[in-house]
Write a protein that holds these residues in place. Sequence first.
Motif, PDB file in Angstrom:
ATOM      1  N   GLU A 195      56.059  30.753  14.883  1.00 58.98           N
ATOM      2  CA  GLU A 195      56.991  30.421  16.300  1.00 58.98           C
ATOM      3  C   GLU A 195      58.573  30.430  15.865  1.00 58.98           C
ATOM      4  OE1 GLU A 195      55.184  30.541  19.586  1.00 58.98           O
ATOM      5  OE2 GLU A 195      53.558  31.315  18.361  1.00 58.98           O
ATOM      6  N   TYR A 196      59.233  31.207  16.687  1.00 63.96           N
ATOM      7  CA  TYR A 196      60.386  30.512  16.691  1.00 63.96           C
ATOM      8  C   TYR A 196      60.916  29.376  16.134  1.00 63.96           C
ATOM      9  CZ  TYR A 196      65.485  31.476  16.737  1.00 63.96           C
ATOM     10  OH  TYR A 196      66.977  31.467  16.545  1.00 63.96           O
ATOM     11  N   ALA A 197      60.746  28.503  16.925  1.00 66.44           N
ATOM     12  CA  ALA A 197      61.425  26.957  16.691  1.00 66.44           C
ATOM     13  C   ALA A 197      60.849  26.980  15.311  1.00 66.44           C
ATOM     14  CB  ALA A 197      60.844  26.028  17.765  1.00 66.44           C
ATOM     15  N   ASP A 198      59.622  26.723  14.777  1.00 64.12           N
ATOM     16  CA  ASP A 198      59.136  26.455  14.324  1.00 64.12           C
ATOM     17  C   ASP A 198      59.569  27.332  12.174  1.00 64.12           C
ATOM     18  OD1 ASP A 198      56.880  24.587  14.896  1.00 64.12           O
ATOM     19  OD2 ASP A 198      55.652  26.186  14.672  1.00 64.12           O
ATOM     20  N   TRP A 199      59.979  28.500  12.700  1.00 62.91           N
ATOM     21  CA  TRP A 199      61.198  29.099  11.637  1.00 62.91           C
ATOM     22  C   TRP A 199      62.322  28.673  11.640  1.00 62.91           C
ATOM     23  CZ3 TRP A 199      65.972  32.153  12.148  1.00 62.91           C
ATOM     24  CH2 TRP A 199      65.585  33.045  11.080  1.00 62.91           C
ATOM     25  N   SER A 221      58.916  34.460   5.849  1.00 66.15           N
ATOM     26  CA  SER A 221      59.439  33.540   6.538  1.00 66.15           C
ATOM     27  C   SER A 221      58.811  33.431   7.838  1.00 66.15           C
ATOM     28  CB  SER A 221      61.197  33.054   6.356  1.00 66.15           C
ATOM     29  OG  SER A 221      61.919  33.699   7.659  1.00 66.15           O
ATOM     30  N   ALA A 222      59.103  34.743   8.358  1.00 65.11           N
ATOM     31  CA  ALA A 222      58.603  34.809   9.617  1.00 65.11           C
ATOM     32  C   ALA A 222      56.968  35.144  10.064  1.00 65.11           C
ATOM     33  CB  ALA A 222      58.281  36.848  10.704  1.00 65.11           C
ATOM     34  N   LYS A 253      61.843  37.861  13.213  1.00 67.09           N
ATOM     35  CA  LYS A 253      60.621  39.254  13.555  1.00 67.09           C
ATOM     36  C   LYS A 253      61.166  39.951  13.365  1.00 67.09           C
ATOM     37  CE  LYS A 253      56.317  36.123  14.513  1.00 67.09           C
ATOM     38  NZ  LYS A 253      55.490  36.567  15.453  1.00 67.09           N
ATOM     39  N   THR A 254      62.032  40.068  13.607  1.00 66.29           N
ATOM     40  CA  THR A 254      63.042  41.754  13.710  1.00 66.29           C
ATOM     41  C   THR A 254      63.572  42.747  12.771  1.00 66.29           C
ATOM     42  OG1 THR A 254      64.287  40.534  15.375  1.00 66.29           O
ATOM     43  CG2 THR A 254      65.345  42.442  14.185  1.00 66.29           C
TER      44      THR A 254
END
Length: 166
Positions: free
Chosen positions: A151-155, A145-146, A134-135
């Motif tokens: 959620e980071y783990a899902d990404w 993708s974001a 998300k940066t």
Amino acid sequence: FRGGINVDATNFSPFVAKWLWLTYSEPFKNDDEINLLDTSYGWSGRLCGALAASSQRPNLKYIGTDPNPDLWIKELSMTRAQYFADHYERCVSQPNYLDYDFFDCGSEDLHKQKRFRKYKNRISVAFTSPQYWKTELYSYDERQSAIKFPEYADWVKGYLEPTIHT
């Protein structure tokens, strides 16, 4: 330099990309075809480097994918990358030109594309600069993708791992 949590997307230096493509494709220079994979071709900085590198290495093929809808020219039914590469070939005189193949999908889904299957076990060099979850947000399209994996783990599981595997 601007500080903050969110950074604007930037283009990769074509000069650096040319050097990287030539350097890392060197072991394959005598192959019939050197397949270069860019899983987030974005605004075509790495493509530009590959176009320039093809003047020194005649057997380069650039394979790029990116789901950003802003990269598509609806009126011409082509990606901006293809439009740019076609323009480059018409306007830049050099002994060899790059062969290329563009895909309009996220890199996590690239392996599912029927047309991509011919490259299985035939990628010589993979080089990319994907968004950092998300940066760096290139668009708010649902295929980014974001957005697709909020959620980071899902990404990591849904985007990063399949991209690296491909």
